[in-house]
Design an enzyme around this catalytic site. Sequence first.
Site, PDB file in Angstrom:
ATOM      1  CG  HIS A   5      18.270  42.913  65.618  1.00 53.90           C
ATOM      2  ND1 HIS A   5      17.461  43.233  66.686  1.00 53.90           N
ATOM      3  CD2 HIS A   5      18.901  44.074  65.278  1.00 53.90           C
ATOM      4  CE1 HIS A   5      17.605  44.511  66.979  1.00 53.90           C
ATOM      5  NE2 HIS A   5      18.463  45.048  66.124  1.00 53.90           N
ATOM      6  CG  HIS A  58      20.109  48.622  64.052  1.00 54.37           C
ATOM      7  ND1 HIS A  58      19.336  47.610  64.586  1.00 54.37           N
ATOM      8  CD2 HIS A  58      19.479  49.001  62.903  1.00 54.37           C
ATOM      9  CE1 HIS A  58      18.282  47.402  63.792  1.00 54.37           C
ATOM     10  NE2 HIS A  58      18.360  48.225  62.775  1.00 54.37           N
ATOM     11  CG  ASP A  67      21.763  51.012  69.137  1.00 57.83           C
ATOM     12  OD1 ASP A  67      21.602  50.623  67.970  1.00 57.83           O
ATOM     13  OD2 ASP A  67      21.311  50.377  70.115  1.00 57.83           O
ATOM     14  CG  HIS A  68      24.732  47.811  68.596  1.00 57.39           C
ATOM     15  ND1 HIS A  68      24.981  46.835  69.551  1.00 57.39           N
ATOM     16  CD2 HIS A  68      23.428  48.161  68.765  1.00 57.39           C
ATOM     17  CE1 HIS A  68      23.878  46.612  70.256  1.00 57.39           C
ATOM     18  NE2 HIS A  68      22.926  47.407  69.801  1.00 57.39           N
ATOM     19  CG  HIS A  79      23.108  44.854  64.907  1.00 61.56           C
ATOM     20  ND1 HIS A  79      23.530  44.752  66.216  1.00 61.56           N
ATOM     21  CD2 HIS A  79      22.054  45.735  64.933  1.00 61.56           C
ATOM     22  CE1 HIS A  79      22.779  45.516  66.991  1.00 61.56           C
ATOM     23  NE2 HIS A  79      21.884  46.131  66.238  1.00 61.56           N
TER      24      HIS A  79
END
Length: 305
Positions: free
Chosen positions: A141, A66, A68-69, A64
């Site tokens: 999510h 976001h 931090d990914h 996804h």
Amino acid sequence: MELIFLGTSAGVPTRTRNVTAILLNLQHPTQSGLWLFDCGEGTQHQLLHTAFNPGKLDKIFISHLHGDHLFGLPGLLCSRSMSGIIQPLTIYGPQGIREFVETALRISGSWTDYPLEIVEIGAGEILDDGLRKVTAYPLEHPLECYGYRIEEHDKPGALNAQALKAAGVPPGPLFQELKAGKTITLEDGRQINGADYLAAPVPGKALAIFGDTGPCDAALDLAKGVDVMVHEATLDITMEAKANSRGHSSTRQAATLAREAGVGKLIITHVSSRYDDKGCQHLLRECRSIFPATELANDFTVFNV
């Protein structure tokens, strides 16, 4: 196959854990490959501490969008190009991944000198390279998010060489054809069917890598019967409601899913930065109280599948 965890922290890095990134070394004798699942900020730095280099990467799967990914992706793509790497790379991810990559490269005046393919995915099978297939499952999510199920195709069973020799089949190229299940014709006109001399197929390995998620309907199908399940355990049992409110899971929920899905091993990752080493061991104990075959991923931990 083996998993190498490059980042295991949720949301933000800590002094001992970077944000999410997982390498999958396919280790196939005839078709090597290195896949990356998620690419949080600093992933290329983490990669420098392993035996691998970006040139070995041929596929990247983003769960996804976001940060931090994802925020490590532009830097990794550019460094790969600046190192003179020309091998093609394919990125799989949800809607928006193409815009993110193209925008980051454009506004920074960057480019890649290697073929870069970006595939925006939905739920369902997204890849079959003849040796394994990858299926994406929708998760729970705030942003569109997927988990990936990687399944090796079954391998042919062992060839009964002794029986073939007894039948007058000379060792050599004919054995290779028979190993592939083909029918051959001998000089005396006899036909030999390879399938008659093969043991039962060897089941391929299966692996489930979850993106961020709270409990959801697709989770059981994603994880059912896999050898290894990688799942977040962002918060402990006492903070389960908070985890779920943000699209995350508790230790209890990860372990319960592993038990219900009948997986071989659970590896927990994506732990909140609030937990120090002692706190992380507490998370592990909570999981093991429900599903004993649980391991905690730390940065640079390697697990065989």
